[in-house]
Motif scaffolding. Structure first.
Motif, PDB file in Angstrom:
ATOM      1  N   PRO A 117       0.826  -1.356  -0.008  1.00 31.58           N
ATOM      2  CA  PRO A 117       0.122  -0.093   0.181  1.00 31.58           C
ATOM      3  C   PRO A 117       0.873   1.108  -0.003  1.00 31.58           C
ATOM      4  CG  PRO A 117       0.014  -1.181   1.986  1.00 31.58           C
ATOM      5  CD  PRO A 117       0.639  -2.068   1.287  1.00 31.58           C
ATOM      6  N   GLU A 118       0.222   2.337  -0.256  1.00 30.59           N
ATOM      7  CA  GLU A 118       0.704   3.626  -0.367  1.00 30.59           C
ATOM      8  C   GLU A 118       0.084   4.830  -0.019  1.00 30.59           C
ATOM      9  OE1 GLU A 118      -1.836   3.572  -1.943  1.00 30.59           O
ATOM     10  OE2 GLU A 118      -1.630   4.219  -3.896  1.00 30.59           O
ATOM     11  N   LEU A 119       0.453   6.043  -0.174  1.00 24.60           N
ATOM     12  CA  LEU A 119      -0.322   7.415   0.382  1.00 24.60           C
ATOM     13  C   LEU A 119      -0.393   7.323   1.658  1.00 24.60           C
ATOM     14  CD1 LEU A 119      -2.701   7.854  -2.720  1.00 24.60           C
ATOM     15  CD2 LEU A 119      -0.577   8.999  -2.343  1.00 24.60           C
ATOM     16  N   ALA A 120       0.515   6.772   2.489  1.00 25.87           N
ATOM     17  CA  ALA A 120       0.221   6.768   4.004  1.00 25.87           C
ATOM     18  C   ALA A 120      -0.672   6.051   4.587  1.00 25.87           C
ATOM     19  CB  ALA A 120       0.624   8.000   4.533  1.00 25.87           C
ATOM     20  N   SER A 121      -1.195   5.133   3.558  1.00 20.81           N
ATOM     21  CA  SER A 121      -2.292   4.150   4.222  1.00 20.81           C
ATOM     22  C   SER A 121      -2.170   3.307   5.056  1.00 20.81           C
ATOM     23  CB  SER A 121      -3.126   3.548   2.941  1.00 20.81           C
ATOM     24  OG  SER A 121      -2.234   2.762   2.426  1.00 20.81           O
ATOM     25  N   SER A 122      -1.025   2.888   5.378  1.00 19.35           N
ATOM     26  CA  SER A 122      -0.649   2.203   6.496  1.00 19.35           C
ATOM     27  C   SER A 122      -0.799   2.683   7.583  1.00 19.35           C
ATOM     28  CB  SER A 122       0.703   1.344   6.288  1.00 19.35           C
ATOM     29  OG  SER A 122       1.611   2.251   6.194  1.00 19.35           O
ATOM     30  N   HIS A 123      -0.707   4.215   7.850  1.00 22.81           N
ATOM     31  CA  HIS A 123      -0.922   5.074   8.921  1.00 22.81           C
ATOM     32  C   HIS A 123      -2.410   5.301   9.217  1.00 22.81           C
ATOM     33  CE1 HIS A 123      -0.385   8.474  11.724  1.00 22.81           C
ATOM     34  NE2 HIS A 123      -1.246   9.083  10.647  1.00 22.81           N
ATOM     35  N   PHE A 124      -2.999   5.907   7.910  1.00 22.63           N
ATOM     36  CA  PHE A 124      -4.388   6.402   8.187  1.00 22.63           C
ATOM     37  C   PHE A 124      -5.443   5.201   8.312  1.00 22.63           C
ATOM     38  CE2 PHE A 124      -2.609  10.147   5.853  1.00 22.63           C
ATOM     39  CZ  PHE A 124      -2.904  11.240   6.977  1.00 22.63           C
ATOM     40  N   LEU A 125      -5.247   3.896   7.820  1.00 20.17           N
ATOM     41  CA  LEU A 125      -6.061   3.007   7.801  1.00 20.17           C
ATOM     42  C   LEU A 125      -6.144   2.350   9.309  1.00 20.17           C
ATOM     43  CD1 LEU A 125      -8.134   1.434   6.441  1.00 20.17           C
ATOM     44  CD2 LEU A 125      -6.486  -0.453   6.026  1.00 20.17           C
ATOM     45  N   ILE A 126      -4.824   2.495  10.017  1.00 14.90           N
ATOM     46  CA  ILE A 126      -4.911   1.848  11.509  1.00 14.90           C
ATOM     47  C   ILE A 126      -5.869   3.219  12.291  1.00 14.90           C
ATOM     48  CG2 ILE A 126      -3.730   1.797  13.297  1.00 14.90           C
ATOM     49  CD1 ILE A 126      -1.380   0.552  11.485  1.00 14.90           C
ATOM     50  N   HIS A 127      -5.582   4.306  11.930  1.00 15.74           N
ATOM     51  CA  HIS A 127      -6.434   5.410  12.753  1.00 15.74           C
ATOM     52  C   HIS A 127      -8.035   5.024  12.654  1.00 15.74           C
ATOM     53  CE1 HIS A 127      -3.573   7.984  14.625  1.00 15.74           C
ATOM     54  NE2 HIS A 127      -2.479   7.793  13.831  1.00 15.74           N
ATOM     55  N   ARG A 128      -8.415   4.881  11.285  1.00 11.92           N
ATOM     56  CA  ARG A 128      -9.863   4.702  11.104  1.00 11.92           C
ATOM     57  C   ARG A 128     -10.353   3.398  11.706  1.00 11.92           C
ATOM     58  NH1 ARG A 128     -12.494   8.166   8.016  1.00 11.92           N
ATOM     59  NH2 ARG A 128     -11.411   9.677   6.810  1.00 11.92           N
ATOM     60  N   VAL A 129      -9.697   2.048  11.586  1.00 13.52           N
ATOM     61  CA  VAL A 129     -10.214   1.014  11.859  1.00 13.52           C
ATOM     62  C   VAL A 129      -9.770  -0.046  13.106  1.00 13.52           C
ATOM     63  CG1 VAL A 129     -11.193   0.888   9.456  1.00 13.52           C
ATOM     64  CG2 VAL A 129      -9.023  -0.389   9.932  1.00 13.52           C
ATOM     65  N   GLY A 130      -8.622   0.681  13.364  1.00 16.10           N
ATOM     66  CA  GLY A 130      -7.556  -0.219  14.308  1.00 16.10           C
ATOM     67  C   GLY A 130      -6.462  -1.231  13.802  1.00 16.10           C
ATOM     68  N   TRP A 131      -5.738  -1.502  14.621  1.00 13.56           N
ATOM     69  CA  TRP A 131      -4.667  -2.425  14.042  1.00 13.56           C
ATOM     70  C   TRP A 131      -5.322  -3.622  13.644  1.00 13.56           C
ATOM     71  CZ3 TRP A 131       0.559  -1.407  14.372  1.00 13.56           C
ATOM     72  CH2 TRP A 131       1.380  -2.704  13.884  1.00 13.56           C
ATOM     73  N   GLY A 132      -6.113  -4.437  14.361  1.00 13.92           N
ATOM     74  CA  GLY A 132      -6.522  -5.724  13.811  1.00 13.92           C
ATOM     75  C   GLY A 132      -7.415  -5.861  12.410  1.00 13.92           C
ATOM     76  N   LYS A 133      -8.113  -4.620  12.358  1.00  7.40           N
ATOM     77  CA  LYS A 133      -8.805  -4.683  11.154  1.00  7.40           C
ATOM     78  C   LYS A 133      -8.203  -4.238   9.979  1.00  7.40           C
ATOM     79  CE  LYS A 133     -13.056  -6.430  11.093  1.00  7.40           C
ATOM     80  NZ  LYS A 133     -13.232  -7.558  10.242  1.00  7.40           N
ATOM     81  N   ALA A 134      -6.952  -3.249  10.285  1.00  4.62           N
ATOM     82  CA  ALA A 134      -6.154  -2.723   9.188  1.00  4.62           C
ATOM     83  C   ALA A 134      -5.309  -3.774   8.606  1.00  4.62           C
ATOM     84  CB  ALA A 134      -5.316  -1.612   9.797  1.00  4.62           C
ATOM     85  N   SER A 135      -4.923  -4.744   9.684  1.00  2.63           N
ATOM     86  CA  SER A 135      -3.911  -5.889   9.336  1.00  2.63           C
ATOM     87  C   SER A 135      -4.664  -6.763   8.642  1.00  2.63           C
ATOM     88  CB  SER A 135      -3.476  -6.501  10.646  1.00  2.63           C
ATOM     89  OG  SER A 135      -2.604  -5.671  11.338  1.00  2.63           O
ATOM     90  N   GLU A 136      -6.082  -6.991   8.884  1.00  2.00           N
ATOM     91  CA  GLU A 136      -6.574  -8.021   7.950  1.00  2.00           C
ATOM     92  C   GLU A 136      -7.058  -7.375   6.435  1.00  2.00           C
ATOM     93  OE1 GLU A 136     -11.427  -8.689   7.761  1.00  2.00           O
ATOM     94  OE2 GLU A 136     -10.802  -9.310   9.739  1.00  2.00           O
ATOM     95  N   MET A 137      -7.378  -6.382   6.374  1.00  5.90           N
ATOM     96  CA  MET A 137      -7.700  -5.676   5.072  1.00  5.90           C
ATOM     97  C   MET A 137      -6.662  -5.653   4.187  1.00  5.90           C
ATOM     98  SD  MET A 137     -10.167  -2.346   5.841  1.00  5.90           S
ATOM     99  CE  MET A 137     -10.544  -2.147   4.365  1.00  5.90           C
ATOM    100  N   MET A 138      -5.361  -5.342   4.900  1.00  8.15           N
ATOM    101  CA  MET A 138      -4.157  -5.244   4.125  1.00  8.15           C
ATOM    102  C   MET A 138      -3.458  -6.515   3.622  1.00  8.15           C
ATOM    103  SD  MET A 138      -2.515  -1.561   4.992  1.00  8.15           S
ATOM    104  CE  MET A 138      -3.145  -0.220   4.292  1.00  8.15           C
ATOM    105  N   LEU A 139      -3.706  -7.350   4.582  1.00  8.53           N
ATOM    106  CA  LEU A 139      -3.007  -8.785   4.251  1.00  8.53           C
ATOM    107  C   LEU A 139      -3.679  -9.732   3.762  1.00  8.53           C
ATOM    108  CD1 LEU A 139      -1.404  -9.271   7.737  1.00  8.53           C
ATOM    109  CD2 LEU A 139      -0.249  -8.484   5.919  1.00  8.53           C
ATOM    110  N   SER A 140      -4.959  -9.669   3.791  1.00  7.00           N
ATOM    111  CA  SER A 140      -5.730 -10.426   2.940  1.00  7.00           C
ATOM    112  C   SER A 140      -6.331 -10.047   1.620  1.00  7.00           C
ATOM    113  CB  SER A 140      -7.388 -10.834   3.673  1.00  7.00           C
ATOM    114  OG  SER A 140      -7.900  -9.379   3.707  1.00  7.00           O
TER     115      SER A 140
END
Length: 275
Positions: A157-180
């Motif tokens: 991922p890009e555009l600082a999304s690995s930062h902003f997604l965690i802020h929006r949905v939390g660590w677990g869901k961000a990991s699920e979204m990006m890894l799956s």
């Protein structure tokens, strides 16, 4: 109810730029490709946002998609295939951030802009999601679908999304979204707080304009300073520094005409006039 807008002739090819009252509407306009993203589209979006930011009559900006899709991610042939063929797909994307042309600092632009609202009308994947994560509000149609599918394309991922997604949905869901690379329904996106609001398809723009008018009625200078504080302080652990930033801006606010107008309006029992 549909929102009436007046088109502007700005020479854009891949977006439409329209204005209604104090709200600017940007529409990704490649419906035959589900509005697949290109570097040119990003440059046009940046130019439109900058224009709206310079227009004193505009208080907020909405982005949506033409047709049945919001943005189906990057145009595979026009970006990834072109790059694999040894050509730059845009205006020096190699020197830019995350494949964006070097002429555009998307994160700086969106976080220093007037309020930005995404009205996600259909499928949004890849950069169709990451480019709106730094927006202030995200509204999705009940027909929308969202996914951060970079891993399935063999990229990250890009555009600082690995930062902003965690802020929006939390660590677990961000990991699920990006890894799956899973695709989520509008209901799921709303439940995980990726989307702030969910609306019927025929009421999506109405809801977005309602929010645009709500935040856009406030003084643009103070709104943009508030966004700056949110950006700087969201991950800051030094609370003295957080308070210093706030206090410094507060001192600036005290001498602005907007603050004087707000106080005068309160004393005179009338609505303030900020634009």
């Amino acid at each position: 109810m549909s929102v009436a807008v007046e088109p502007r002739a700005d020479g854009f090819e891949q977006i439409k730029y329209e204005k209604k009252g104090a709200v600017a509407l940007l529409t990704l306009n490649r419906p035959e490709r589900l509005n697949a993203w290109t570097p040119q589209m990003m440059e046009e979006l940046a130019a439109a946002i900058e224009d709206a930011n310079e227009d004193n009559a505009i208080g907020a900006i909405i982005m949506t998609g033409e047709g049945r899709g919001f943005c189906a991610g990057a145009d595979i042939e026009g970006t990834f295939k072109t790059r694999l063929d040894g050509k730059d797909p845009g205006n020096d994307t190699v020197s830019g951030s995350g494949g964006v042309p070097a002429t555009v600092d998307w994160i700086k632009l969106t976080r220093t802009s007037k309020p930005l609202i995404a009205a996600v009308n259909g499928p949004a994947v890849g950069i169709g999601v990451t480019m709106i994560l730094p927006f202030d509000l995200i509204v999705v149609s009940e027909e929308a679908k969202m996914g951060v599918v970079f891993v399935k394309m063999g990229i990250v991922p890009e555009l600082a999304s690995s930062h902003f997604l965690i802020h929006r949905v939390g660590w677990g869901k961000a990991s699920e979204m990006m890894l799956s690379g899973k695709i989520y329904s509008a209901k799921e996106a709303h439940e995980m707080k990726l989307a702030d609001y969910i609306a019927p398809a025929d009421g999506l723009l109405d809801k977005a304009f309602e929010l645009g008018e709500l935040v856009g009625a406030n003084p643009s200078r103070q709104v943009r300073w508030t966004k700056e504080l949110l950006t700087q302080n969201a991950s800051e652990t030094d609370l003295k520094l957080v308070q210093k930033r706030e206090t410094d801006r507060l001192h600036e606010c005290w001498v602005t005409p907007e603050h004087k107008e707000a106080v005068a309006a309160f004393m005179e029992k009338r609505p303030p006039k900020f634009r």
